[in-house]
Design an enzyme around this catalytic site. Sequence first.
Site, PDB file in Angstrom:
ATOM      1  N   ASN A  24      10.219  15.356  19.048  1.00 38.32           N
ATOM      2  CA  ASN A  24      11.295  15.389  20.053  1.00 38.32           C
ATOM      3  C   ASN A  24      12.254  16.567  19.899  1.00 38.32           C
ATOM      4  OD1 ASN A  24      12.634  14.631  17.784  1.00 38.32           O
ATOM      5  ND2 ASN A  24      13.430  12.692  18.582  1.00 38.32           N
ATOM      6  N   ASP A  26      14.178  17.617  17.507  1.00 38.15           N
ATOM      7  CA  ASP A  26      15.435  17.558  16.743  1.00 38.15           C
ATOM      8  C   ASP A  26      15.305  18.194  15.356  1.00 38.15           C
ATOM      9  OD1 ASP A  26      13.995  15.680  15.345  1.00 38.15           O
ATOM     10  OD2 ASP A  26      15.397  14.023  15.642  1.00 38.15           O
ATOM     11  N   ASP A 199       8.244   1.868  -4.934  1.00 41.60           N
ATOM     12  CA  ASP A 199       9.129   2.866  -5.527  1.00 41.60           C
ATOM     13  C   ASP A 199       9.573   2.416  -6.922  1.00 41.60           C
ATOM     14  OD1 ASP A 199      10.687   5.347  -4.828  1.00 41.60           O
ATOM     15  OD2 ASP A 199      12.389   4.036  -5.279  1.00 41.60           O
ATOM     16  N   GLU A 262       4.640   3.328  -8.260  1.00 43.37           N
ATOM     17  CA  GLU A 262       5.128   4.624  -8.755  1.00 43.37           C
ATOM     18  C   GLU A 262       5.553   4.421 -10.197  1.00 43.37           C
ATOM     19  OE1 GLU A 262       8.520   8.081  -8.145  1.00 43.37           O
ATOM     20  OE2 GLU A 262       9.024   5.979  -7.848  1.00 43.37           O
TER      21      GLU A 262
HETATM   22  C1  NOJ Z   1      11.377   7.707  -6.327  1.00 44.25           C
HETATM   23  C2  NOJ Z   1      11.199   8.427  -5.038  1.00 44.25           C
HETATM   24  O1  NOJ Z   1       9.923   8.990  -4.989  1.00 44.25           O
HETATM   25  C3  NOJ Z   1      12.301   9.453  -4.957  1.00 44.25           C
HETATM   26  O2  NOJ Z   1      12.110  10.357  -3.903  1.00 44.25           O
HETATM   27  C4  NOJ Z   1      13.607   8.709  -4.829  1.00 44.25           C
HETATM   28  O3  NOJ Z   1      14.683   9.623  -4.836  1.00 44.25           O
HETATM   29  C5  NOJ Z   1      13.788   7.732  -5.974  1.00 44.25           C
HETATM   30  N1  NOJ Z   1      12.598   6.979  -6.271  1.00 44.25           N
HETATM   31  C6  NOJ Z   1      14.864   6.747  -5.652  1.00 44.25           C
HETATM   32  O4  NOJ Z   1      14.395   5.848  -4.676  1.00 44.25           O
END
Ligand code: NOJ
Length: 518
Positions: A24, A26, A199, A262
Amino acid sequence: MQSTLWWQAGILYEIYPRSFQDSNGDGIGDLRGIAERLDYLADLGIKGVWIAPFYPSPMADFGYDISNYSNVDPIFGTLADFDALLAAIHTRGLKLILDFVPNHTSDQHPWFLESRSSLTSPKRDWYLWRDPAPDGGPPNNWVSNFGGSGWTKDGSQYYYHSFLRQQPDLNWRNPEVRKAMFDVLRFWLDRGVDGFRVDVMWMMIKDSQFRDNPINPASTPETSASARYLALYNTNRPEVHEIVTQMRAVLDSFGDRLLIGELYLPFEQLVTYYGVGLKGAQLPFNFHLMQSAWNAQAIAEIITNYEADLPAGAWPNWVVGNHDQPRIASRVGTGLARIAAMLLLTLRGTPTMYYGEEIGMTDVPIPVNEVQDPAEKNEPGKGQGRDPERTPMQWNSGPGAGFTTGKPWLRLSASFDEVNVATLTHQKDSILNLYRELIQLRNENAALNSGRIEGVTALDTVLRYERVDDLGRFLIVLNFAGTPVSVAMPSRAAVLSTHLDQPGDSNLRPYEGRIFQL
Ligand code: NOJ
């Protein structure tokens, strides 16, 4: 073992949604933009798309500070756009992985607003509130991963945040928090998503006694604040595994779904996240190639140690880049980036690519006055900034690199007119065409994805290994040096070389890798 599951046989591809495709004008990528590029992804041959957070957020940490887990931020579109994107992904036989951020919310999330509103709020215990230390300072020495104390005073108490003060940590000991967060998983699973990347999985629960962390003896004045301590009591606590198992159970109740963690941990700790009876994460992300020296010996050691530490039946995985780490082509150089491609796509285990890796995108230096990332703003010059690896995808040599018709939120690479999908598609020997060939070879030969790995050896600058199953045997030979090397190789032609335009001979060229079918 023959792999049959999609997340074992297929390749995953990470999209940082701000930077993939703007629809769009932006200057910020969005969900409709991703939908416009699905044919590209399908052609590339990947299987699963992981999209970093696109939920409503004040964007203090660009979407990792979520103020509503069950919607789409207007910057990225609407829930209807999401549903359309998911349908389009599934139509192409692809899978969608969402980012789940359970460790912390935004400080603007209604839960936190309620929690901070009074000491007796029903949601007070949803976050980690503590009284000040006797001297009035923070309750303990835990630091934020983005610098400074991990504690911020709010009224008479402090709350803990592993990251920014705008990202208060949830209290996963509270059963109501678990229920609310598992309901978030169900919200998206009901819509049809195929899995989640969780995360900071290893940070989700903290020491119940909030003990001080020990000083890291290896730290120096140059190290970032968080590296000055060993994160013994605020990460990787034994109780975390119960939560992971519960998350997995939620996913399993929806059938064939994928849980990725992660996890920045040494192998012996990383593999515990597969869980007892493999009932934890199916793919605890293996980031060791992102942190390793880039030579044959170091990488042979990583492969061997990882394979040795994997529990029986656990499925491996490999990553060379993500939105938090310098891009592989910048870290190791453009020559070795081709070796990285061949390595990633011939190792045993699911490869995860980061958008732009396939065109050899490099980190883009961001002038101080254009810095966006809070990690860099909080600790300038310590190498914490992640803007350089988050710049817009380079689609073509036109204005805005085909990413946007507006002003991109982060500047484009100065070399986008040469390094872009359209241009590289037409160069036979480009890294993009190398990726395409590697992916095709892997997708067509089970030995290269589900086969065993054998004979991992490093000799001087050369790494070699074989991938084997009942139907085939492949030998992979990789030269990590910028000089030619003479090595014993089969006399037949390679099925693929990193140097697509050059016929093979008995010497490996500088940074050349070859795959032979034996
Ligand atoms: C890991 C994420 O990959 C990163 O980008 C983020 O800043 C931190 N966790 C906090 O959520």
